[in-house]
Design a protein around this motif. Structure first.
Motif, PDB file in Angstrom:
ATOM      1  N   HIS A  71      -6.253  13.187  -0.686  1.00 14.76           N
ATOM      2  CA  HIS A  71      -5.595  11.925  -0.366  1.00 14.76           C
ATOM      3  C   HIS A  71      -5.293  11.174  -1.661  1.00 14.76           C
ATOM      4  O   HIS A  71      -6.211  10.853  -2.430  1.00 14.76           O
ATOM      5  CB  HIS A  71      -6.490  11.045   0.520  1.00 14.76           C
ATOM      6  CG  HIS A  71      -6.681  11.604   1.885  1.00 14.76           C
ATOM      7  ND1 HIS A  71      -7.353  10.946   2.884  1.00 14.76           N
ATOM      8  CD2 HIS A  71      -6.287  12.794   2.436  1.00 14.76           C
ATOM      9  CE1 HIS A  71      -7.372  11.677   3.980  1.00 14.76           C
ATOM     10  NE2 HIS A  71      -6.740  12.807   3.730  1.00 14.76           N
ATOM     11  N   LEU A  72      -4.006  10.898  -1.903  1.00 10.29           N
ATOM     12  CA  LEU A  72      -3.603  10.045  -3.023  1.00 10.29           C
ATOM     13  C   LEU A  72      -3.323   8.645  -2.489  1.00 10.29           C
ATOM     14  O   LEU A  72      -2.674   8.501  -1.454  1.00 10.29           O
ATOM     15  CB  LEU A  72      -2.340  10.594  -3.706  1.00 10.29           C
ATOM     16  CG  LEU A  72      -2.435  11.966  -4.369  1.00 10.29           C
ATOM     17  CD1 LEU A  72      -1.094  12.323  -5.001  1.00 10.29           C
ATOM     18  CD2 LEU A  72      -3.535  12.003  -5.407  1.00 10.29           C
ATOM     19  N   THR A  73      -3.824   7.608  -3.167  1.00  7.11           N
ATOM     20  CA  THR A  73      -3.570   6.228  -2.756  1.00  7.11           C
ATOM     21  C   THR A  73      -3.125   5.401  -3.956  1.00  7.11           C
ATOM     22  O   THR A  73      -3.412   5.748  -5.097  1.00  7.11           O
ATOM     23  CB  THR A  73      -4.819   5.590  -2.121  1.00  7.11           C
ATOM     24  OG1 THR A  73      -5.919   5.698  -3.048  1.00  7.11           O
ATOM     25  CG2 THR A  73      -5.182   6.271  -0.821  1.00  7.11           C
ATOM     26  N   GLY A  74      -2.444   4.313  -3.659  1.00  6.92           N
ATOM     27  CA  GLY A  74      -1.969   3.427  -4.715  1.00  6.92           C
ATOM     28  C   GLY A  74      -1.187   2.283  -4.098  1.00  6.92           C
ATOM     29  O   GLY A  74      -1.507   1.839  -2.997  1.00  6.92           O
ATOM     30  N   ASN A  75      -0.163   1.816  -4.787  1.00  8.93           N
ATOM     31  CA  ASN A  75       0.610   0.702  -4.270  1.00  8.93           C
ATOM     32  C   ASN A  75       2.041   0.742  -4.796  1.00  8.93           C
ATOM     33  O   ASN A  75       2.310   1.260  -5.884  1.00  8.93           O
ATOM     34  CB  ASN A  75      -0.027  -0.633  -4.655  1.00  8.93           C
ATOM     35  CG  ASN A  75      -0.259  -0.760  -6.147  1.00  8.93           C
ATOM     36  OD1 ASN A  75      -1.313  -0.384  -6.628  1.00  8.93           O
ATOM     37  ND2 ASN A  75       0.725  -1.268  -6.883  1.00  8.93           N
TER      38      ASN A  75
ATOM     39  N   LYS B 105      -0.958  12.238   1.813  1.00 12.93           N
ATOM     40  CA  LYS B 105      -1.961  13.238   2.171  1.00 12.93           C
ATOM     41  C   LYS B 105      -1.406  14.621   1.800  1.00 12.93           C
ATOM     42  O   LYS B 105      -0.387  15.045   2.316  1.00 12.93           O
ATOM     43  CB  LYS B 105      -2.260  13.168   3.664  1.00 12.93           C
ATOM     44  CG  LYS B 105      -3.350  14.132   4.123  1.00 12.93           C
ATOM     45  CD  LYS B 105      -3.486  14.111   5.644  1.00 12.93           C
ATOM     46  CE  LYS B 105      -3.974  12.768   6.124  1.00 12.93           C
ATOM     47  NZ  LYS B 105      -4.177  12.747   7.596  1.00 12.93           N
TER      48      LYS B 105
ATOM     49  N   ASN C  98      -5.665   6.409  -7.238  1.00 14.66           N
ATOM     50  CA  ASN C  98      -6.891   7.129  -6.885  1.00 14.66           C
ATOM     51  C   ASN C  98      -6.575   8.430  -6.153  1.00 14.66           C
ATOM     52  O   ASN C  98      -5.576   8.521  -5.435  1.00 14.66           O
ATOM     53  CB  ASN C  98      -7.786   6.252  -5.986  1.00 14.66           C
ATOM     54  CG  ASN C  98      -9.211   6.760  -5.910  1.00 14.66           C
ATOM     55  OD1 ASN C  98      -9.914   6.745  -6.909  1.00 14.66           O
ATOM     56  ND2 ASN C  98      -9.644   7.195  -4.756  1.00 14.66           N
TER      57      ASN C  98
ATOM     58  N   GLN D   3     -13.864  11.986  -5.868  1.00 11.81           N
ATOM     59  CA  GLN D   3     -12.718  11.106  -6.048  1.00 11.81           C
ATOM     60  C   GLN D   3     -12.558  10.800  -7.533  1.00 11.81           C
ATOM     61  O   GLN D   3     -13.510  10.922  -8.299  1.00 11.81           O
ATOM     62  CB  GLN D   3     -12.849   9.810  -5.250  1.00 11.81           C
ATOM     63  CG  GLN D   3     -13.970   8.882  -5.701  1.00 11.81           C
ATOM     64  CD  GLN D   3     -13.915   7.551  -4.964  1.00 11.81           C
ATOM     65  OE1 GLN D   3     -12.865   7.134  -4.477  1.00 11.81           O
ATOM     66  NE2 GLN D   3     -15.039   6.870  -4.896  1.00 11.81           N
TER      67      GLN D   3
ATOM     68  N   VAL E 151       0.092   5.398  -8.559  1.00 19.13           N
ATOM     69  CA  VAL E 151      -0.996   6.183  -7.957  1.00 19.13           C
ATOM     70  C   VAL E 151      -2.279   5.789  -8.678  1.00 19.13           C
ATOM     71  O   VAL E 151      -2.400   5.963  -9.892  1.00 19.13           O
ATOM     72  CB  VAL E 151      -0.749   7.688  -8.098  1.00 19.13           C
ATOM     73  CG1 VAL E 151      -1.869   8.460  -7.402  1.00 19.13           C
ATOM     74  CG2 VAL E 151       0.591   8.078  -7.521  1.00 19.13           C
TER      75      VAL E 151
ATOM     76  N   PHE F  59       0.824  -1.206   0.000  1.00 15.29           N
ATOM     77  CA  PHE F  59       0.000   0.000   0.000  1.00 15.29           C
ATOM     78  C   PHE F  59       0.862   1.263   0.000  1.00 15.29           C
ATOM     79  O   PHE F  59       1.873   1.342   0.700  1.00 15.29           O
ATOM     80  CB  PHE F  59      -0.901   0.004   1.229  1.00 15.29           C
ATOM     81  CG  PHE F  59      -1.830   1.183   1.297  1.00 15.29           C
ATOM     82  CD1 PHE F  59      -2.898   1.301   0.433  1.00 15.29           C
ATOM     83  CD2 PHE F  59      -1.612   2.199   2.229  1.00 15.29           C
ATOM     84  CE1 PHE F  59      -3.751   2.384   0.497  1.00 15.29           C
ATOM     85  CE2 PHE F  59      -2.459   3.287   2.294  1.00 15.29           C
ATOM     86  CZ  PHE F  59      -3.533   3.374   1.420  1.00 15.29           C
ATOM     87  N   TRP F  60       0.463   2.263  -0.795  1.00 14.73           N
ATOM     88  CA  TRP F  60       1.141   3.561  -0.869  1.00 14.73           C
ATOM     89  C   TRP F  60       0.098   4.662  -0.739  1.00 14.73           C
ATOM     90  O   TRP F  60      -1.008   4.542  -1.289  1.00 14.73           O
ATOM     91  CB  TRP F  60       1.867   3.708  -2.207  1.00 14.73           C
ATOM     92  CG  TRP F  60       2.543   5.045  -2.392  1.00 14.73           C
ATOM     93  CD1 TRP F  60       3.819   5.378  -2.092  1.00 14.73           C
ATOM     94  CD2 TRP F  60       1.944   6.232  -2.919  1.00 14.73           C
ATOM     95  NE1 TRP F  60       4.068   6.688  -2.379  1.00 14.73           N
ATOM     96  CE2 TRP F  60       2.929   7.248  -2.900  1.00 14.73           C
ATOM     97  CE3 TRP F  60       0.668   6.560  -3.387  1.00 14.73           C
ATOM     98  CZ2 TRP F  60       2.686   8.547  -3.341  1.00 14.73           C
ATOM     99  CZ3 TRP F  60       0.420   7.854  -3.831  1.00 14.73           C
ATOM    100  CH2 TRP F  60       1.428   8.830  -3.810  1.00 14.73           C
ATOM    101  N   ALA F  61       0.399   5.729   0.001  1.00 11.55           N
ATOM    102  CA  ALA F  61      -0.555   6.824   0.162  1.00 11.55           C
ATOM    103  C   ALA F  61       0.185   8.120   0.466  1.00 11.55           C
ATOM    104  O   ALA F  61       1.310   8.117   0.976  1.00 11.55           O
ATOM    105  CB  ALA F  61      -1.556   6.519   1.272  1.00 11.55           C
TER     106      ALA F  61
END
Length: 344
Positions: free
Chosen positions: A88-92, A9, A28, A64, A26, A5-7
């Motif tokens: 908030h950016l999320t990804g992996n 803020k 979302n 989003q 990235v 998991f990667w995120a």
């Protein structure tokens, strides 16, 4: 390929720069839990000195946005936002294994292990690329169609459903056959319910995203037009200072004695820039306390949060006869484009 998991803020007014030491994707971007205002906030990425807008989010409209941005080891990137809401950016993270298959090789994701509701939820959360899922569904459909016949349909344990278009086609053909007193056997094309719902979900999301983007563009154009029509006449202030209002801002106007945080670009009347601060930590000072030139103490009073002005300041309200060598000559009239980031 191993994934973790990667995120990130992104807080308004801050920039986040890094040299990538582990490749990541990235997938979302979403508004934070607490909203500061109802205005649009854009996510900006800077690569090789160039700024790129990844997406723009507006509370109540687009909160989003799925992304597909890959950053590889060794690249330098900067993330920041343009607006007042937290993003908030999320990804992996992505780690390549020597035994992994090539990118063009078969995918080990088996969508048949999940029911349609679970797949739709995973697509909505950005965990599955709907286009990739459609490719898998189409591939399976082609393999099944090769050996599919009417006897197989009778024993097939999948739930079959007809699309609305296919039903209408069968009704029309049935009416034509009745009028001619001819009996025609209809063999409807059948698709597994999972594939149909996935395709409908992906198409619906595409249409909604396109409609929201069109609405946002139309609203922006309308606002820009209204802004031009309602242009405020320049303000003539104490000491000959002239303030042109570029953006009104929101909330109450700032008063003398408040601590203000400012972004600015300072120029001579020739257009040459001698100083600027346009991102990162704003310049903070107490308004009216003589901590900056007089033209600023006069020209900032009354501005609202997020407001923007252009101040034209005569030498007497700036650096006077001496100037500020070597950048500012004597008796120089100065032009400042300023933005009130916040005040306390």
């Amino acid at each position: 390929m191993f994934r973790g998991f990667w995120a990130l803020k992104i807080t308004p007014g801050h920039t986040y720069t890094q040299t990538v030491d582990a490749s990541f994707r990235v997938s979302n971007a979403a508004l934070g839990l607490t909203l500061t205002d109802e205005q649009r906030t854009s996510v900006v990425a800077t690569v090789d000195g160039k700024d790129f807008v990844l997406c723009s989010l507006t509370p109540g409209k687009i909160e989003q946005q799925p992304l597909d941005l890959w950053m590889t080891e060794g690249e330098e990137i900067t993330f920041e936002s343009n607006g007042n809401n937290e993003i908030h950016l999320t990804g992996n993270f992505v780690y390549e294994d020597e035994e992994d298959e090539d990118e063009d090789g078969p995918c080990d994701f088996n969508y048949e292990k999940f029911d349609p509701a679970e797949l739709q939820e995973m697509v909505a959360e950005g965990l599955i690329d709907p286009n990739r899922l459609l490719d898998l569904a189409s591939s399976d459909e082609e393999e099944e169609d090769e050996d599919y016949d009417s006897e197989d349909a009778e024993v097939d344990d999948r739930i079959i459903e007809l699309t609305a278009a296919e039903e209408q086609m069968l009704e029309d053909e049935g009416e034509t056959s009745s009028s001619d007193n001819e009996e025609v056997e209809q063999q409807p094309k059948k698709k597994p319910v999972k594939e149909v719902k996935i395709k409908k979900q992906a198409e619906k999301k595409r249409k909604e995203a396109e409609a929201e983007e069109e609405d946002a563009e139309a609203s922006a154009k309308k606002a820009k037009k209204e802004k031009k029509e309602k242009a405020v006449a320049p303000l003539k202030l104490q000491g000959g200072v002239v303030a042109e209002v570029k953006e009104e801002g929101t909330g109450q106007g700032v008063k003398k004695g408040a601590r203000v945080g400012m972004y600015y670009i300072g120029k001579l009347t020739s257009g040459r820039v001698f100083d600027k601060n346009v991102k990162g930590k704003p310049l903070w000072f107490r308004l009216g306390a003589g901590e900056v030139i007089k033209g600023w103490d006069v020209g900032i009073v009354g501005m609202m949060k997020g407001g923007e002005r252009r101040l034209t300041i005569p030498a007497a309200m700036a650096y006077g006869k001496r100037g500020a060598p070597p950048d500012i000559p004597a008796n120089a009239t100065l032009v400042f484009d300023i933005r009130l980031v916040d005040f306390k």
